[in-house]
Scaffold this active site. Sequence first.
Site, short mmCIF file in Angstrom:
data_model
loop_
_atom_site.label_atom_id
_atom_site.label_comp_id
_atom_site.label_asym_id
_atom_site.label_seq_id
_atom_site.Cartn_x
_atom_site.Cartn_y
_atom_site.Cartn_z
N PRO A 8 0.83 -1.22 0.00
CA PRO A 8 0.00 0.00 0.00
C PRO A 8 0.86 1.27 0.00
CG PRO A 8 -0.14 -1.13 2.12
CD PRO A 8 0.61 -2.03 1.19
N GLU A 14 1.28 -8.28 8.67
CA GLU A 14 1.47 -6.82 8.69
C GLU A 14 2.51 -6.38 7.67
OE1 GLU A 14 -0.66 -5.01 10.64
OE2 GLU A 14 -1.45 -7.03 11.01
N ARG A 39 -0.89 -8.45 -21.29
CA ARG A 39 -1.65 -8.20 -22.52
C ARG A 39 -0.96 -7.21 -23.45
NH1 ARG A 39 -4.22 -3.55 -22.55
NH2 ARG A 39 -5.72 -4.09 -24.16
N ASP A 57 -2.80 0.14 -29.59
CA ASP A 57 -1.83 1.10 -30.07
C ASP A 57 -2.35 2.53 -30.03
OD1 ASP A 57 0.05 -0.77 -30.53
OD2 ASP A 57 -0.39 -1.03 -32.66
N1 4FN Z 1 -1.89 -4.70 1.88
C1 4FN Z 1 -3.76 0.99 3.87
C2 4FN Z 1 -3.13 1.37 5.05
C3 4FN Z 1 -2.51 0.44 5.86
C4 4FN Z 1 -2.51 -0.91 5.50
C5 4FN Z 1 -3.13 -1.30 4.34
C6 4FN Z 1 -3.14 -2.74 3.92
C7 4FN Z 1 -1.50 -6.89 2.84
C8 4FN Z 1 0.65 -7.28 4.08
C9 4FN Z 1 0.08 -4.98 3.32
C10 4FN Z 1 -3.06 -2.99 -0.04
C11 4FN Z 1 -3.58 -2.10 -0.97
C12 4FN Z 1 -3.06 -2.01 -2.22
C13 4FN Z 1 -0.42 -4.35 -2.36
C14 4FN Z 1 -3.75 -0.35 3.53
C15 4FN Z 1 -1.45 -3.72 -1.67
C16 4FN Z 1 -1.98 -3.83 -0.37
C17 4FN Z 1 -2.00 -2.83 -2.57
C18 4FN Z 1 -1.40 -4.77 0.64
C19 4FN Z 1 -0.82 -7.70 3.92
C20 4FN Z 1 0.75 -5.80 4.39
C21 4FN Z 1 -1.38 -5.39 3.06
C22 4FN Z 1 -4.17 3.43 3.45
C23 4FN Z 1 -3.94 1.91 1.55
C24 4FN Z 1 -5.93 1.81 2.97
C25 4FN Z 1 -2.24 -5.01 4.28
C26 4FN Z 1 -4.45 2.02 2.98
N2 4FN Z 1 -1.31 -2.91 -3.76
N3 4FN Z 1 -2.28 -3.60 4.54
O1 4FN Z 1 -3.88 -3.11 3.03
O2 4FN Z 1 -0.51 -5.52 0.36
O3 4FN Z 1 -0.38 -3.83 -3.60
#
Ligand code: 4FN
Length: 250
Positions: A88, A116, A154, A169
């Site tokens: 995130p 986490e 893709r 394109d």
């Molecule tokens: N997420 C936010 C704030 C704090 C925590 C999270 C959250 C998965 C391992 C990361 C989430 C969103 C978009 C990976 C979200 C993404 C993830 C992603 C992601 C478990 C830790 C976690 C402020 C964004 C709402 C959990 C906000 N794009 N933590 O989701 O991996 O790629």
Amino acid sequence: MNFCVLTLFPELFDTFFAHGMIKRALDKGLIQGTGINIRDFTHDRHHTVDDKPYGGGCGMVMKPEPLDEALQAAKKQCPESRIILMSPQGQPFDQQKAIELSSREQGLVFICGRYEGIDERIYNLWVDEEISIGDYVMTGGELAAMVIIDAVARLIPGVLGKEESAQADSFIDERLEHAQYTRPETFKGQHVPEILLSGNHEKIRQWREDSALKRTFIKRPDLFEKMKPTAVEKQMLKQWCTELSRLAEQ
Ligand code: 4FN
């Protein structure tokens, strides 16, 4: 292009890689997809992949050692590939990024977090780039990695059919699609627009351009921030304005 995914749930990718355009691309040898189970790189009896955070607090953190070994294996399997942490905290993913990755990279290694997240030292040692697919809380990075793979794959030459790739394109990537209709001509009282049945290809082209512009303008005006209206589009917007004010005068 080689897509290599480091995850605690490689099975999540089995169906993803086994269907549709992605499967066809794999069969044609245009892409390779590998799921690497981080748990396979543990050496203790319980195959531990997580631990308590230093400093206390709730939740668990992914241990660095299995991730480090999994990354070494991934680098051996896909040398010359960019290591992407799905997180995130990453840069927001968009079509521009998809184009960049598909044209510049030979392979992508994705680290998908659970719990986490990962130990910061893995980030420091290995990660080339951190990408996010949007601002919402998720339970893991796997779906995010699939989003990237889908959008990037893709764009690889040969993955789409000829007809589809011609579309890719053009500037169409920055606009919404025009409204679509298929048979029957009348469905639950709603008719297909007359022009689409006319066989007049120039009129149809114009109607589609107009439909695409209107939809973009009404549903996603923010898309114009990235790509300003073209001269033709400005003309159409003005025309639309004239029509609307005529309606308002009635
Ligand atoms: N997420 C936010 C704030 C704090 C925590 C999270 C959250 C998965 C391992 C990361 C989430 C969103 C978009 C990976 C979200 C993404 C993830 C992603 C992601 C478990 C830790 C976690 C402020 C964004 C709402 C959990 C906000 N794009 N933590 O989701 O991996 O790629």
